[in-house]
Design an enzyme around this catalytic site. Sequence first.
Site, short mmCIF file in Angstrom:
data_model
loop_
_atom_site.label_atom_id
_atom_site.label_comp_id
_atom_site.label_asym_id
_atom_site.label_seq_id
_atom_site.Cartn_x
_atom_site.Cartn_y
_atom_site.Cartn_z
N LYS A 1 -15.78 -1.33 3.31
CA LYS A 1 -15.14 -1.69 2.05
C LYS A 1 -16.26 -2.20 1.14
O LYS A 1 -16.87 -3.23 1.43
CB LYS A 1 -14.13 -2.82 2.28
N GLU B 1 0.82 -1.21 0.00
CA GLU B 1 0.00 0.00 0.00
C GLU B 1 0.86 1.26 0.00
O GLU B 1 0.38 2.35 0.31
CB GLU B 1 -0.96 -0.01 1.19
P1 PGA Z 1 -6.63 -5.93 2.49
O1 PGA Z 1 -6.18 -5.13 3.78
O2 PGA Z 1 -7.18 -5.00 1.50
O3 PGA Z 1 -5.38 -6.62 2.04
O4 PGA Z 1 -7.66 -6.93 2.97
C1 PGA Z 1 -6.69 -3.89 4.14
C2 PGA Z 1 -7.10 -3.87 5.58
O5 PGA Z 1 -6.92 -4.87 6.32
O6 PGA Z 1 -7.64 -2.87 6.05
ZN ZN Z 2 -7.94 -4.12 8.17
#
Ligand code: PGA
Ligand code: ZN
Length: 433
Positions: free
Chosen positions: A338, A205
């Site tokens: 998400k 990231e």
């Molecule tokens: P991921 O991690 O997109 O790899 O699941 C992001 C998070 O845990 O916030």
């Molecule tokens: Zn997370």
Amino acid sequence: MKTTIAAVRGRQVWDSRGRPTVEAEVALEGGAIGRAIAPAGASRGAHEAIDLRDGGARFGGMGVDRATAAVNGEIARLLVGRDVRDQAGLDQAMTDADGSANLARLGGNATVAVSLAALNAAAAAEGVPLWAYLAQGRKVRIPLPEIQIFGGGAHAGRRTDVQDFMVMCPRASTIREAFEITADVFRAGGRLMEETGRLAGAADEGGWWPMFDSNEDALAALLKSIEMSGHRPGEDVFISLDVAANELDSGDGRYRMGLDRAEYGSEAMVERVADWVRRYPILSIEDPVSQDDLAGFAAATRQYGDKVQLIGDDILVTNAERVRAAAAASAGNAVLVKVNQAGTVSRAKAALDASKALGWAAIVSARSGETEDVSIAHLATGWDAGQIKVGSFSRSERMAKWNELLRIEEAMGADAVFAGASAFAASVAAGLR
Ligand code: PGA
Ligand code: ZN
């Protein structure tokens, strides 16, 4: 009618890890087009919508031919002729047609791309930016960002156990100022890594690759980076951690911190993090325990949830029912939103609405596998979520979202209000005053 869906197209594009992903395009009879790309997680919860992959040898099994075929075939047939402004109806049609609880058949990556593309098309038809389409004239805040400085866990070869070492600037007066402070800390972090012979590139990231001897060593380095930046830790800049403890628990309820050569039961794991909260200027903790450890999440909330934001990611998976169940168990005070965990825009919005109704905070979040798609900058603003998480302060798939927020701030002009400390649940916000 101008807003009638004329065509739905799916295609394979590539994400920030060089893996295939699904792009969807929704074209309207009036000529407007909306587009969106599904992101992809690496530390995924078991209760998430299914990211449909082809398996087999091609692209390490990560192919999305089946998901794109679902967009071009079944989903297109389902949605063409419908009014794009009926987001709930479109999303319901896809989830009903899928028939499973977790969108396993059509693929959550197919449905999320189409769902977001339809939303973008609806805004385009009205000729307004997505955030304004969602706000519908209501006053909304520019979200408070949490931004990664060191990236570990599943995003950095498990070099540290804790996944995200982030900063937050709730006392900044604008997002522009929050970014400027963060840029200073990010640069200082890189300098510190270089000076100590630990500079080893970037994690998934965009945070510095974490060459540390212990998890606490990383925390101490983050504190030092804030000090080196010339900003005041615990005043201008606070620490936020995503422990992503799901990745530490192999299913037996024991938490293994490989770097620290330690193993904890739930209670000891809660105490491990509580000890950091006492000794560092930590304002927010995500997933201190694993996805089914509601008792541990409640214990963490009892210990420090009045002063610290306690976010559920893998444990809540952007699911309104799981948010309400956690609240009923007095566990957590914030939800990570998400859209691809939920599989559709409507389900994600329901999780956000559930958290707001409880007085919780909400953080709209990217995934570790991202693209140039900036829809989440608009969702976080237009939904008035209050907070946003996108990863670090480098790599264009991350910066695209931060830069879009600057454009939104500019477009709002004198009406722009930065969420700042108001983004937290009441008791956490009160501690900042
Ligand atoms: P991921 O991690 O997109 O790899 O699941 C992001 C998070 O845990 O916030
Ligand atoms: Zn997370």
